[in-house]
Design a protein around this motif. Structure first.
Motif, PDB file in Angstrom:
ATOM      1  N   THR A 116      11.206  13.256  29.050  1.00  0.00           N
ATOM      2  CA  THR A 116       9.832  14.780  28.446  1.00  0.00           C
ATOM      3  C   THR A 116       9.865  15.723  27.875  1.00  0.00           C
ATOM      4  O   THR A 116       9.319  16.508  27.042  1.00  0.00           O
ATOM      5  N   TYR A 168       8.776  25.140  26.437  1.00  0.00           N
ATOM      6  CA  TYR A 168       8.191  26.677  25.596  1.00  0.00           C
ATOM      7  C   TYR A 168       8.669  27.264  26.724  1.00  0.00           C
ATOM      8  O   TYR A 168       9.707  28.548  25.953  1.00  0.00           O
ATOM      9  N   GLN A 184       4.619  20.316  32.061  1.00  0.00           N
ATOM     10  CA  GLN A 184       5.815  21.053  31.432  1.00  0.00           C
ATOM     11  C   GLN A 184       5.603  21.516  30.450  1.00  0.00           C
ATOM     12  O   GLN A 184       7.083  21.606  30.481  1.00  0.00           O
ATOM     13  N   ARG A 185       4.658  21.109  29.261  1.00  0.00           N
ATOM     14  CA  ARG A 185       4.874  21.981  28.139  1.00  0.00           C
ATOM     15  C   ARG A 185       5.508  23.447  28.172  1.00  0.00           C
ATOM     16  O   ARG A 185       5.809  23.958  27.106  1.00  0.00           O
ATOM     17  N   THR A 194       8.992  16.470  24.263  1.00  0.00           N
ATOM     18  CA  THR A 194       7.707  18.006  24.429  1.00  0.00           C
ATOM     19  C   THR A 194       8.773  18.619  23.065  1.00  0.00           C
ATOM     20  O   THR A 194       8.119  19.373  22.376  1.00  0.00           O
TER      21      THR A 194
END
Lengths: 144, 144
Positions: free
Chosen positions: B53, B23, B18-19, B57
């Motif tokens: 999320t 990004y 996910q991160r 993040t």
DNA sequence: CTCCGTGCAAATCGTTTGCACACAG
DNA sequence: CTGTGTGCAAACGATTTGCACGGAG
């Protein structure tokens, strides 16, 4: 600080006790109050006033150029000083202070704006720690 | 655009798909997406991801210096460009564009800040009408 | 008399939080 | 294994809105 009645009439609006009270309190307020804070203060003078009226009036004041809305983190804050100036915002207590400076108004000309962009107003915000919080922070680390 | 895995580890965090996706998408995004917009885009790559999320993040990226949060009217927008720069905001379509300029970073020194205030960062926002909206506005008044 | 501005309450919007589970290290 | 990051849904705070009434002009 202008004659609100005259100003409101010139803008095609009506004068009410609520508007007068809100404008008075905003002008007298030391900091840069939020709508909620203003509401609390104005309620002392106009007990039955509603928060929606405070929002309505503030919008009117901003639209007609009598006040400035400072939006950022958290609730918006309002300011009556209408000469160009910047603001500082304390990252700890979120106090907003004025930065009167000719640099701010001169800034627009120096920036390389995107092609075709028509500038209307420039706002500058300096984030940091205000004197009060810095002092307390220093004390705290001394104590520890 | 840094190696996110390494960066996250250095900050004591864990690397997740996910991160990485968030990004990547943020870096690839042309404008300055809101959390919601980012969420829509990232969902194409990580279908089950949740909006929370994305917020988590983004907060992590901002706290660790990989992104900048641009808050003002409406939802906050995010930006990966980490060299000092300002933004323009269109009063009509609320598009945010970058204003890369040394003036912005030099600005802090020129301002007469309140006594004792410790500056951390300076942000400049130019409100106005973007080229696109100006063009459409001109057309509209020609048509009328 | 006419509407604009008001008060109230409900709705909306962006964002945060609490919780149980999953998976990175 | 251990604890951090996740997904979900509910909570939250700031602001806006719909509506009926009251008072300014």
């Amino acid at each position: 600080m202008v004659d609100l009645r005259e100003h409101v009439h010139r803008c095609g609006g009506r004068m009410t006790a609520q508007r007068e009270a809100i404008y008075d309190v905003l002008c007298a307020a030391s900091g840069h109050p939020t709508a909620e804070e203003l509401f609390m203060l104005v309620r002392e003078r106009v007990p039955g006033i509603s928060l929606a009226t405070v929002y309505n009036t503030l919008e009117m004041l901003v639209n007609t150029g009598l006040a400035v809305k400072i939006s950022g983190e958290g609730p918006a804050r309002y300011d009556t000083m209408c000469t160009p100036h910047g603001h500082t915002r304390c990252m700890h207590c979120s106090t907003v202070e004025d930065v009167p400076d000719a640099v701010v108004s001169a800034l627009g000309a120096d920036l390389s704006l995107p092609a075709g962009f028509i500038p209307w107003s420039v706002s500058v915000e300096v984030k940091g720690i205000c004197a009060e919080c810095a002092r307390q922070g220093a004390e705290a680390s001394t104590d520890a």
